[in-house]
Write an enzyme that holds these catalytic residues in place. Structure first.
Site, mmCIF file in Angstrom:
data_model
loop_
_atom_site.group_PDB
_atom_site.id
_atom_site.type_symbol
_atom_site.label_atom_id
_atom_site.label_comp_id
_atom_site.label_asym_id
_atom_site.label_seq_id
_atom_site.Cartn_x
_atom_site.Cartn_y
_atom_site.Cartn_z
ATOM 1 N N GLU A 250 0.883 -1.170 0.000
ATOM 2 C CA GLU A 250 0.000 0.000 0.000
ATOM 3 C C GLU A 250 0.913 1.209 0.000
ATOM 4 O O GLU A 250 1.484 1.570 1.029
ATOM 5 C CB GLU A 250 -0.928 -0.034 1.221
ATOM 6 C CG GLU A 250 -2.143 0.883 1.096
ATOM 7 C CD GLU A 250 -1.856 2.286 1.548
ATOM 8 O OE1 GLU A 250 -1.609 3.151 0.657
ATOM 9 O OE2 GLU A 250 -1.856 2.535 2.752
ATOM 10 N N CYS A 284 -2.359 8.953 2.827
ATOM 11 C CA CYS A 284 -2.045 8.444 1.492
ATOM 12 C C CYS A 284 -3.176 8.689 0.497
ATOM 13 O O CYS A 284 -2.930 8.793 -0.704
ATOM 14 C CB CYS A 284 -1.692 6.956 1.558
ATOM 15 S SG CYS A 284 -2.959 5.924 2.319
#
Length: 477
Positions: A250, A284
């Site tokens: 990720e 993010c």
């Protein structure tokens, strides 16, 4: 509630403190002061953890689905009970407002509750065969997992590294960020107190490259899961490839937000400005590149600037704080450099742009407009409280710019046109797309990106199946 907890390594059921070993300083980002000493694992510690996690896998994989579910549900209940305690530690080490830190902790409990239910939904299937033959597809845990998590969500990133594997029947060695260790430790300790054996779930700290290289070199580890930068993710993927270990990565993003002229502008402004400056932009999936149709550009820009200037910045423990400091000195240093580069290339500074004070790592909510595409900040994730707002000529240009970068984690679009909403869902290259809202994360939905934003998925049923391997059994009488 403001006492920072004692920091430890957790290896094979043993808590190992800082006494007599090398340590790493943990800082309070609101002051820059050292608040704790974090023990660093030695090579011998890591070898002990590997031996222990191998033993833990042999027992945990044979633990019944009912028992695993019960343990995980108890863990979720303990996390809920300890949400304020864990949240306070997160605020002290990472800086985010206390309310956000508690919310992050509660989300960990929600995610663990979903994973608990998945323990009994790991279905195989039986294939059609003639009498006297049987063929079945089984799903089994991949093996011991090494998890590495980032500092921006100290508890949630750790939960994403351990919850799915534990539900699948895997054992785990997790390494939270050394900059924000207490949030992750709080999650691991709650799971231990709920009944997850010490050999099954272990927590280590140290020099990140030393830890990752040691663990990934071992054949004991069969899967690697990581949250962090694209550069580090690529490096870990190369290390994992040496032993063909499975990976979930990720990685970074650069979230585009497409604002069309038929959008509910006020709702888009309220939603996306709050999202942009959540956790000081250190998210993010943060919305960053606002691509605004020309007809509504000035209205959107001015409304966003007004909201940015109204944000109350301060210590995360203060009740009226809306945005805390950045997590480390790298944050404001990096933002200053990227803003300066953008201004040199012709961008307009609409709000903020400066550090705040001379203590801690505070930075103003910042808005740049009409930012040239060759500016560094338009191509590299700023990971801070900076919004980039550019006028665009129409749908085709907006989609082209949204897809221009090699990142594809989260994207957002605002439009009332039903046909356009369908096109945005199809045409935008991202692992997660939010249309007319600001949320791309839910416990029952997969979380992950495409292109340089990573591979593999966390959360949802996919977060558990990512920790399974299939086995086909062909049997005759």
């Amino acid at each position: 509630m403001t006492d920072y907890p004692q920091l430890e390594l957790l290896i094979g059921g043993e808590a190992i403190g800082a006494a007599g070993r090398e340590t790493i300083d943990v800082l309070d980002p609101a002051s820059g002061d050292v608040i704790a000493a974090l023990p660093a694992a030695t090579a011998a510690d890591l070898d002990a953890a590997l031996d222990s996690v191998s033993k833990g896998f042999k027992s945990w994989r044979k633990t019944s689905a009912d028992e695993r579910e019960a343990v995980l549900r108890k863990g979720a209940a303990l996390i809920r009970e300890r949400a304020k305690e864990i949240g306070a530690a997160i605020t002290l080490e990472q800086g985010k407002p206390f309310k956000e830190a508690v919310g992050e902790t509660i989300y960990c409990a929600m995610l663990l509750e979903f994973y608990a239910g998945e323990c009994k939904r790991l279905y195989g299937r039986t294939l059609v065969r003639p009498d006297g033959q049987r063929a079945e597809v089984r799903y089994e845990p991949v093996g011991p997992v090494a998890g590495f998590s980032a500092w921006n969500f100290p508890a949630l990133n750790v939960m994403r590294k351990v919850g799915g594997p534990l539900a699948a029947g895997c054992s785990v060695i997790v390494k939270p960020s050394e900059e924000t260790p207490a949030g992750g430790l709080g999650i691991v300790k709650a799971l231990h107190d709920a009944g997850v054996p010490g050999e099954v779930l272990q927590c280590v700290f140290g020099v990140p490259s030393d830890i990752s290289e040691h663990l990934l070199a071992s054949p004991v580890i069969r899967k690697v899961t990581f949250t962090g930068s694209t550069a580090v993710g690529k490096h870990l993927a190369k290390l994992a490839a040496e032993d063909l270990k499975r990976t979930t990565m990720e990685l970074g993003g650069h979230g585009p937000v497409l604002i069309f002229n038929d959008a509910d502008i006020d709702k888009a402004l309220d939603t996306m400005s709050a999202n942009k400056f959540r956790n000081a932009g250190q998210v993010c999936v943060s919305p960053t590149r606002f691509l605004v149709e020309e007809d509504v550009f000035e209205r959107f820009r001015d409304g966003f600037v007004e909201r940015a200037k109204a944000i109350k910045v301060g210590n995360g423990m203060d009740g009226d704080t809306q945005m805390g400091p950045m997590a480390s000195q790298r944050g404001p240093d990096g933002i200053q450099a990227k803003v300066a580069d953008a201004l040199d290339k012709g961008a307009k500074l609409e709000a903020g742009g400066n550090r705040i004070g001379n203590q801690g790592f505070f930075h103003e909510p910042t808005v740049l407009s009409e930012v040239p595409l060759d500016a560094e900040i338009m191509n590299e994730e700023p990971f801070g409280p900076v919004a980039l707002i550019n006028p665009m000529k129409g749908e085709a240009a907006m989609v082209e710019e949204a897809n221009r970068l090699p990142y594809g984690l989260a994207a957002y679009a605002w439009t009332q046109d039903a046909g356009r909403r369908m096109r945005m869902a199809s045409d935008i290259e991202a692992g997660m797309v939010a249309i007319n809202n600001g949320s791309v994360s839910a416990a029952d939905a997969p979380f992950g990106g495409v292109k340089w934003s990573g591979s593999g998925l966390e959360d949802g049923a996919e977060g558990v199946t990512a920790c399974l391997v299939s086995k086909t059994v062909h049997e005759s009488a």
